[in-house]
Design a protein around this motif. Structure first.
Motif, PDB file in Angstrom:
ATOM      1  N   SER A 220      37.309  -7.799   8.010  1.00  0.00           N
ATOM      2  CA  SER A 220      37.513  -7.480   6.596  1.00  0.00           C
ATOM      3  C   SER A 220      38.611  -6.440   6.412  1.00  0.00           C
ATOM      4  O   SER A 220      39.258  -6.396   5.371  1.00  0.00           O
ATOM      5  CB  SER A 220      36.216  -6.948   5.978  1.00  0.00           C
ATOM      6  N   ARG A 221      38.765  -5.577   7.420  1.00  0.00           N
ATOM      7  CA  ARG A 221      39.740  -4.488   7.294  1.00  0.00           C
ATOM      8  C   ARG A 221      41.010  -4.757   8.060  1.00  0.00           C
ATOM      9  O   ARG A 221      41.900  -3.908   8.087  1.00  0.00           O
ATOM     10  CB  ARG A 221      39.086  -3.195   7.776  1.00  0.00           C
TER      11      ARG A 221
ATOM     12  N   ARG B  89      23.834  -5.815  -1.365  1.00  0.00           N
ATOM     13  CA  ARG B  89      24.915  -5.127  -2.104  1.00  0.00           C
ATOM     14  C   ARG B  89      25.516  -4.023  -1.252  1.00  0.00           C
ATOM     15  O   ARG B  89      26.740  -3.850  -1.198  1.00  0.00           O
ATOM     16  CB  ARG B  89      24.344  -4.510  -3.381  1.00  0.00           C
ATOM     17  N   ALA B  90      24.667  -3.255  -0.598  1.00  0.00           N
ATOM     18  CA  ALA B  90      25.152  -2.174   0.265  1.00  0.00           C
ATOM     19  C   ALA B  90      25.988  -2.743   1.401  1.00  0.00           C
ATOM     20  O   ALA B  90      27.024  -2.182   1.784  1.00  0.00           O
ATOM     21  CB  ALA B  90      23.967  -1.378   0.811  1.00  0.00           C
ATOM     22  N   LYS B  91      25.533  -3.890   1.929  1.00  0.00           N
ATOM     23  CA  LYS B  91      26.249  -4.517   3.051  1.00  0.00           C
ATOM     24  C   LYS B  91      27.621  -5.026   2.625  1.00  0.00           C
ATOM     25  O   LYS B  91      28.593  -4.933   3.373  1.00  0.00           O
ATOM     26  CB  LYS B  91      25.394  -5.650   3.623  1.00  0.00           C
ATOM     27  N   LEU B  92      27.692  -5.566   1.406  1.00  0.00           N
ATOM     28  CA  LEU B  92      28.967  -6.044   0.858  1.00  0.00           C
ATOM     29  C   LEU B  92      30.004  -4.918   0.899  1.00  0.00           C
ATOM     30  O   LEU B  92      31.139  -5.100   1.345  1.00  0.00           O
ATOM     31  CB  LEU B  92      28.727  -6.498  -0.584  1.00  0.00           C
ATOM     32  N   ALA B  93      29.584  -3.729   0.464  1.00  0.00           N
ATOM     33  CA  ALA B  93      30.489  -2.579   0.440  1.00  0.00           C
ATOM     34  C   ALA B  93      30.778  -2.087   1.852  1.00  0.00           C
ATOM     35  O   ALA B  93      31.936  -1.841   2.221  1.00  0.00           O
ATOM     36  CB  ALA B  93      29.876  -1.466  -0.405  1.00  0.00           C
ATOM     37  N   ALA B  94      29.736  -1.965   2.664  1.00  0.00           N
ATOM     38  CA  ALA B  94      29.901  -1.401   4.007  1.00  0.00           C
ATOM     39  C   ALA B  94      30.797  -2.282   4.878  1.00  0.00           C
ATOM     40  O   ALA B  94      31.598  -1.786   5.665  1.00  0.00           O
ATOM     41  CB  ALA B  94      28.538  -1.220   4.675  1.00  0.00           C
ATOM     42  N   LYS B  95      30.661  -3.593   4.728  1.00  0.00           N
ATOM     43  CA  LYS B  95      31.420  -4.519   5.578  1.00  0.00           C
ATOM     44  C   LYS B  95      32.800  -4.819   4.996  1.00  0.00           C
ATOM     45  O   LYS B  95      33.664  -5.335   5.700  1.00  0.00           O
ATOM     46  CB  LYS B  95      30.653  -5.835   5.744  1.00  0.00           C
ATOM     47  N   GLY B  96      32.968  -4.589   3.692  1.00  0.00           N
ATOM     48  CA  GLY B  96      34.261  -4.884   3.077  1.00  0.00           C
ATOM     49  C   GLY B  96      34.514  -6.369   2.895  1.00  0.00           C
ATOM     50  O   GLY B  96      35.662  -6.799   2.772  1.00  0.00           O
TER      51      GLY B  96
ATOM     52  N   ASP C 136      33.778 -10.272   0.884  1.00  0.00           N
ATOM     53  CA  ASP C 136      33.809 -10.721  -0.514  1.00  0.00           C
ATOM     54  C   ASP C 136      32.438 -11.194  -0.992  1.00  0.00           C
ATOM     55  O   ASP C 136      32.079 -10.965  -2.137  1.00  0.00           O
ATOM     56  CB  ASP C 136      34.824 -11.853  -0.668  1.00  0.00           C
TER      57      ASP C 136
ATOM     58  N   ALA D  97      30.801  -9.518  -5.989  1.00  0.00           N
ATOM     59  CA  ALA D  97      31.121  -8.437  -6.927  1.00  0.00           C
ATOM     60  C   ALA D  97      30.726  -8.838  -8.348  1.00  0.00           C
ATOM     61  O   ALA D  97      30.467  -7.983  -9.187  1.00  0.00           O
ATOM     62  CB  ALA D  97      32.609  -8.109  -6.853  1.00  0.00           C
TER      63      ALA D  97
END
Ligand code: C5P
Length: 225
Positions: free
Chosen positions: A132-133, A156-163, A165, A193
């Motif tokens: 993702s990065r 939701r937390a995983k979506l942010a932590a992993k970056g 979509d 999102a």
């Protein structure tokens, strides 16, 4: 499949467990069957995608039209994913071991009267977060999450932590959850999102087809942007 909506799109899928050796004859594994990831790879190929499936140790047949790369450990999976780039989309379905054993090259022996050996664990690379990065990030990166409680909040937390979509979250708690790992059906929530979609309890093949259609729609949209 030649004229399908994913014709010309390169898609990378990871599936199955990883095996982390303890010594030359023993390993640490998990209960992932690979069924959901293999079904997704097959569904994407039927829509015309050029699919590379990086598979951990499973005995499933390769879906028609899919290029399969077999790996054993998380570190091998990370290297195979890197090799398979660039890609338009990546769907990381594999149940990757979080740790590998700081392994010895020779078989651990029982010693009469000696204390049992201890296993020193070393963290594995997070393949999804790394992808993702990365500079070679595919346009659409999708992760999976198996949760037993607070499924949506954790997704939701995983979506942010992993970056990534999207997160496809499955509830592996309780009586239905026990049948998810290794079973033929799945209850998933698609977390993006934009919000959360609760999908009905479906055969893994049907989850795969629905997800493949969504991926086709998203890639078509992103080409217009
Ligand atoms: O952190 P957790 O293992 O719950 O995240 C699950 C998601 O992350 C899955 O999509 C899985 O394939 C991916 N993952 C990964 N590399 C790891 C651990 C998890 O790609 N080392």
């Amino acid at each position: 499949a030649d004229r399908g909506p994913l014709t010309g799109q390169r898609i990378l899928v990871t599936a199955g467990p990883t095996h982390e050796p303890i010594d030359p004859v023993r390993y640490i594994a998990n209960r992932s069957s690979g069924k959901q990831g293999f079904a997704i790879a097959g569904a994407l190929a039927r829509l015309g995608a050029e699919v590379t499936l990086v598979a951990g140790p499973v005995t499933l047949p390769t879906p028609p039209g899919v290029t399969r790369i077999d790996v054993e450990t998380a570190r091998e999976m990370a290297a195979a994913v890197e090799q398979a780039l660039p890609a338009d989309a990546a769907i990381m379905v594999a149940a990757v071991a979080d740790w590998h054993v700081d392994a010895t090259a020779i078989k651990i022996k029982k010693q009469p009267g000696a204390a049992p050996p201890t296993l020193a664990l070393v963290q594995n690379p997070d393949i999804l977060a790394g992808l993702s990065r990365s500079a070679k990030r595919p346009r659409l990166v999708i992760g999976f999450a198996a949760e037993t409680n607070d499924v949506i909040a954790h997704a939701r937390a995983k979506l942010a932590a992993k970056g990534c979509d999207w997160i496809v979250a499955n509830d592996v708690s309780g009586p239905t959850g026990q049948s998810v790992m290794g079973g033929d059906a799945n209850s998933v929530h698609l977390v993006t999102a934009q919000g959360v979609e609760d999908w009905p309890h479906l055969p893994k093949q049907a989850v795969a087809e629905r997800l493949a259609q969504r991926i086709a729609a998203s890639l078509a949209q992103s080409l217009l942007e």
